[in-house]
Design a protein around this motif. Structure first.
Motif, PDB file in Angstrom:
ATOM      1  N   ALA A  15       0.827  -1.213   0.000  1.00 35.54           N
ATOM      2  CA  ALA A  15       0.000   0.000   0.000  1.00 35.54           C
ATOM      3  C   ALA A  15       0.858   1.258   0.000  1.00 35.54           C
ATOM      4  CB  ALA A  15      -0.931   0.006   1.220  1.00 35.54           C
ATOM      5  N   GLU A  16       2.128   1.125   0.420  1.00 35.84           N
ATOM      6  CA  GLU A  16       3.080   2.249   0.414  1.00 35.84           C
ATOM      7  C   GLU A  16       3.958   2.246  -0.833  1.00 35.84           C
ATOM      8  OE1 GLU A  16       3.736   4.792   2.406  1.00 35.84           O
ATOM      9  OE2 GLU A  16       2.403   4.411   4.104  1.00 35.84           O
ATOM     10  N   GLY A  17       3.696   1.340  -1.768  1.00 38.73           N
ATOM     11  CA  GLY A  17       4.487   1.262  -2.991  1.00 38.73           C
ATOM     12  C   GLY A  17       5.759   0.457  -2.857  1.00 38.73           C
ATOM     13  N   VAL A  18       5.933  -0.239  -1.747  1.00 38.73           N
ATOM     14  CA  VAL A  18       7.140  -1.032  -1.533  1.00 38.73           C
ATOM     15  C   VAL A  18       6.984  -2.378  -2.237  1.00 38.73           C
ATOM     16  CG1 VAL A  18       8.594  -2.178   0.202  1.00 38.73           C
ATOM     17  CG2 VAL A  18       7.612   0.086   0.671  1.00 38.73           C
ATOM     18  N   ASN A  19       8.023  -2.770  -2.982  1.00 35.54           N
ATOM     19  CA  ASN A  19       7.983  -4.064  -3.669  1.00 35.54           C
ATOM     20  C   ASN A  19       9.350  -4.734  -3.698  1.00 35.54           C
ATOM     21  OD1 ASN A  19       9.366  -2.514  -5.504  1.00 35.54           O
ATOM     22  ND2 ASN A  19       7.831  -2.656  -7.130  1.00 35.54           N
ATOM     23  N   THR A  20      10.202  -4.375  -2.726  1.00 33.22           N
ATOM     24  CA  THR A  20      11.551  -4.935  -2.654  1.00 33.22           C
ATOM     25  C   THR A  20      11.866  -5.257  -1.201  1.00 33.22           C
ATOM     26  OG1 THR A  20      12.236  -3.554  -4.517  1.00 33.22           O
ATOM     27  CG2 THR A  20      13.979  -4.564  -3.209  1.00 33.22           C
ATOM     28  N   PHE A  33       9.226 -14.505   2.551  1.00 33.14           N
ATOM     29  CA  PHE A  33      10.088 -14.430   1.372  1.00 33.14           C
ATOM     30  C   PHE A  33       9.446 -15.155   0.195  1.00 33.14           C
ATOM     31  CE2 PHE A  33      13.077 -12.562   4.076  1.00 33.14           C
ATOM     32  CZ  PHE A  33      14.230 -12.212   3.395  1.00 33.14           C
ATOM     33  N   ALA A  34       8.895 -16.337   0.459  1.00 30.65           N
ATOM     34  CA  ALA A  34       8.263 -17.091  -0.617  1.00 30.65           C
ATOM     35  C   ALA A  34       7.054 -16.348  -1.178  1.00 30.65           C
ATOM     36  CB  ALA A  34       7.848 -18.474  -0.105  1.00 30.65           C
ATOM     37  N   GLU A  35       6.264 -15.729  -0.288  1.00 36.15           N
ATOM     38  CA  GLU A  35       5.092 -14.983  -0.735  1.00 36.15           C
ATOM     39  C   GLU A  35       5.504 -13.743  -1.526  1.00 36.15           C
ATOM     40  OE1 GLU A  35       1.128 -13.646  -1.244  1.00 36.15           O
ATOM     41  OE2 GLU A  35       1.960 -15.623  -0.715  1.00 36.15           O
ATOM     42  N   ALA A  36       6.527 -13.032  -1.067  1.00 34.40           N
ATOM     43  CA  ALA A  36       6.995 -11.846  -1.786  1.00 34.40           C
ATOM     44  C   ALA A  36       7.468 -12.229  -3.185  1.00 34.40           C
ATOM     45  CB  ALA A  36       8.111 -11.155  -1.004  1.00 34.40           C
ATOM     46  N   GLY A  40       5.955 -11.235  -7.215  1.00 33.32           N
ATOM     47  CA  GLY A  40       6.773 -10.502  -8.170  1.00 33.32           C
ATOM     48  C   GLY A  40       7.656  -9.451  -7.551  1.00 33.32           C
ATOM     49  N   TRP A  41       7.782  -9.454  -6.229  1.00 36.67           N
ATOM     50  CA  TRP A  41       8.702  -8.531  -5.569  1.00 36.67           C
ATOM     51  C   TRP A  41      10.150  -8.873  -5.951  1.00 36.67           C
ATOM     52  CZ3 TRP A  41       7.961  -6.365  -0.051  1.00 36.67           C
ATOM     53  CH2 TRP A  41       6.642  -5.920   0.135  1.00 36.67           C
ATOM     54  N   SER A  42      11.022  -7.882  -5.803  1.00 32.16           N
ATOM     55  CA  SER A  42      12.455  -8.160  -5.833  1.00 32.16           C
ATOM     56  C   SER A  42      12.843  -8.657  -4.443  1.00 32.16           C
ATOM     57  CB  SER A  42      13.251  -6.898  -6.174  1.00 32.16           C
ATOM     58  OG  SER A  42      13.022  -6.503  -7.499  1.00 32.16           O
TER      59      SER A  42
END
Length: 568
Positions: A15-20, A33-36, A40-42
């Motif tokens: 929701a804060e735009g974090v994807n890493t 980690f597996a869910e991230a 498609g997260w880095s």
């Protein structure tokens, strides 16, 4: 069906735009980690948690949002402690998540427990907010509070601890709130203060813009460009704000290290300071170069933290708010009355350009080993267009302040804390935050590069367009210089020299990277070009003169004024 806590954590950060996410997977966090990864997260696992913390900090600098880092319970959090302290001093909003044993382990009276220490009390003094999740339904409020505290006022890190018994619990929760629903976002300044600031700007004869670190970490460059165009004045960089805003390169000068900057500051009758604490490297805005017109110069400070107003010097107009909101307010107030160019602006631009050209010409050529001034000149001449520049080191960075021929829009280095070894992790984090698109060049020294050299494998694994240009003199150059200045020659120099057999190009090849070995200054540029063209992360080992690197640091006396104890 409920949402597991580990998934809810990722929802809240998305929701804060974090994807890493950075970290070595703690047994408590493998589900996260597996869910991230599935989302498609880095998901980046370095070889040391300290490097993970620096990588997350680089992401926060490149995105303007929070970085996210995870530490394994016990030793992982011990390793990450330096990055937490660094984020605090560098004003970086990084959220550190720490694993922990289940609370039943902590609360029993036992000795000899495995991989256990009470972590939260250790980290609380080094963060803006510290909390431990004791019950699953605290997840939303504590994660939000961590982000709220980290992103409000003067930014900084937060620490959230998750005991093992919590992460797999399930929650019945609504969709995550957007940031503006639970924290202040885009705070603007008051209308009377904006009007008064505009009046002072119009009345000034020789205004300057003082651009600090936060202009770049908030990604406010485009709005600052509009403001600078309306003010038609010199732009002065603090040591923490050394990126160049596109379109303003020719009239942007580094404070203290550029004669044009010194002249502009000395003659200025108004300073509009953006994103800076007015700290020691700018002599609190009242000493050294500021002293001449201190009695007449007006000050406008844009500052998100009201507690920072007037601490280091009196301020005429305080604009309390987020740069992302306040700078557009100033642009709106001035758009119908743009200033004529400052009378000395063209002369300052010419002076700075001549200085840079002269430095490039006069840096000693043809020496073996290479003079560090020529090393910087040739390396920065080869800096790729639209690249990201990362700095690290002691003497090497001092040479860069003076001799750099590049004006990149993103420069990342550890200025406030002076934490050596951040360069390679910063470069990796910055490249990942950028989407691995723009070329990244790390300009560093051998001593600093050795801190986290194992992360070359991380760079290779991630396929990053990164070239590390390493000035090698087999010593702590700045510290050797201090020894020489402190003691009569020949001075004792314990603890500052190391083996001359190390070859960084060969180490790079062992990690699956491209390696180059350079002994002549004319080979530096071509070696950098080949490294970028290789399609792999690269390391260019450049042999530099240890005597010159320790004895001939340019404008060293200016640098030392940052540490003028008790005189500012």
């Amino acid at each position: 069906m409920g949402v597991p806590v580990y998934k809810r954590i990722l929802d809240l950060f998305e929701a804060e735009g974090v994807n890493t996410i950075f970290g070595i997977p703690d047994p408590n966090f493998v589900h996260m980690f597996a869910e991230a990864h599935a989302r498609g997260w880095s998901v980046v696992a370095p070889h040391h948690e300290l490097a993970a913390g620096f990588m997350a900090e680089a992401v926060s600098r490149m995105t303007g949002g929070p970085g996210l880092c995870i530490g394994t319970l016990g030793p992982g959090m011990a390793n990450i402690a330096g990055a937490i302290q660094c984020a605090k001093v560098e004003n970086s909003p990084v959220i550190f998540l720490g694993g922990q044993r289940a609370r039943i382990t902590e609360r029993r009276v036992r000795r000899g427990r495995i991989q256990f220490v009470r972590q939260e009390p250790l980290f609380a003094p080094s963060v803006k907010y510290s909390a431990s999740i004791e019950y699953p339904d605290q997840t939303d409020e504590i994660i939000r509070e961590a982000i709220r505290r980290s992103m409000s006022g003067t930014p900084g890190p937060s620490y959230v601890e998750y005991p093992a018994h919590v992460l797999l619990e399930e929650l019945d929760v609504p969709d995550p709130l957007p940031p503006q629903r639970y924290r202040l976002v885009g705070q603007g300044a008051g209308a009377p203060e904006i009007a008064e600031a505009a009046r002072l700007i119009r009345a000034a004869e020789k205004p300057i813009l003082l651009v600090g670190h936060a202009v770049h970490t908030t990604r406010s460059q485009a709005a600052v460009k509009q403001l600078a165009d309306l003010m038609a004045c010199p732009v002065i960089q603090t040591s923490g704000g050394t990126s160049f805003i596109p379109g303003l390169e020719d009239r942007t000068f580094p404070y203290g290290f550029s004669p044009a900057a010194v002249e502009a500051v000395v003659e200025s009758d108004l300073c509009l300071a953006l994103g800076t604490e007015l700290g020691e490297p700018v002599h609190y805005g009242k000493g050294r170069h500021w002293a001449a017109c201190n009695d007449i110069r007006k000050w406008i400070l844009v500052e998100q933290d009201p507690l920072a107003i007037g601490v280091n010097r009196p301020i005429d107009v305080a604009l309390v708010g987020d740069l992302r909101a306040v700078v557009p307010q100033l642009v709106e107030a001035l758009k119908d009355t743009p200033r004529s160019p400052a009378p000395n602006l063209d002369a300052l631009i010419k002076k700075d350009a001549e200085e840079l050209a002269q430095l490039a010409e006069n840096a000693p050529r043809g020496r073996t080993p290479i003079h560090p001034a020529r090393f910087v000149v040739e390396a920065t001449k080869a800096f790729p267009e639209d690249g990201i520049l990362v700095r690290d080191g002691g003497a090497t960075v001092i040479f860069q302040w003076t001799y750099s021929q590049a004006k990149p829009r993103d420069v990342i280095w550890n200025q406030n804390f002076g934490h050596l070894g951040t360069g390679l992790p910063y470069a990796i984090g910055a490249s990942i935050a950028d989407g691995r698109k723009r070329p990244v060049m790390l300009l560093t020294s051998d001593s600093s590069f050795l801190f986290h050299i194992a992360e070359l494998e991380t760079a290779a694994r991630e396929g990053l367009p990164l070239v590390c240009v390493v000035g090698v003199d087999h010593q702590w150059g700045l510290e050797v210089g201090v020894y020489k200045r402190t003691f009569p020659q020949p001075s004792p120099q314990p603890g500052v020299h190391w083996s001359k057999d190390v070859r960084f190009d060969r180490i790079a090849e062992g990690f699956g990277c491209h390696g180059e070995y350079v002994e002549k200054d004319t080979e530096i540029g071509p070696a950098i070009e080949r490294a970028f063209a290789s399609g792999k992360p690269g390391v260019v080992h450049v042999c530099i003169d240890p005597k010159a690197n320790s004895e001939e640091m340019p404008k060293y006396d200016e640098f030392r004024t940052w540490y003028a104890e008790g005189t500012q």
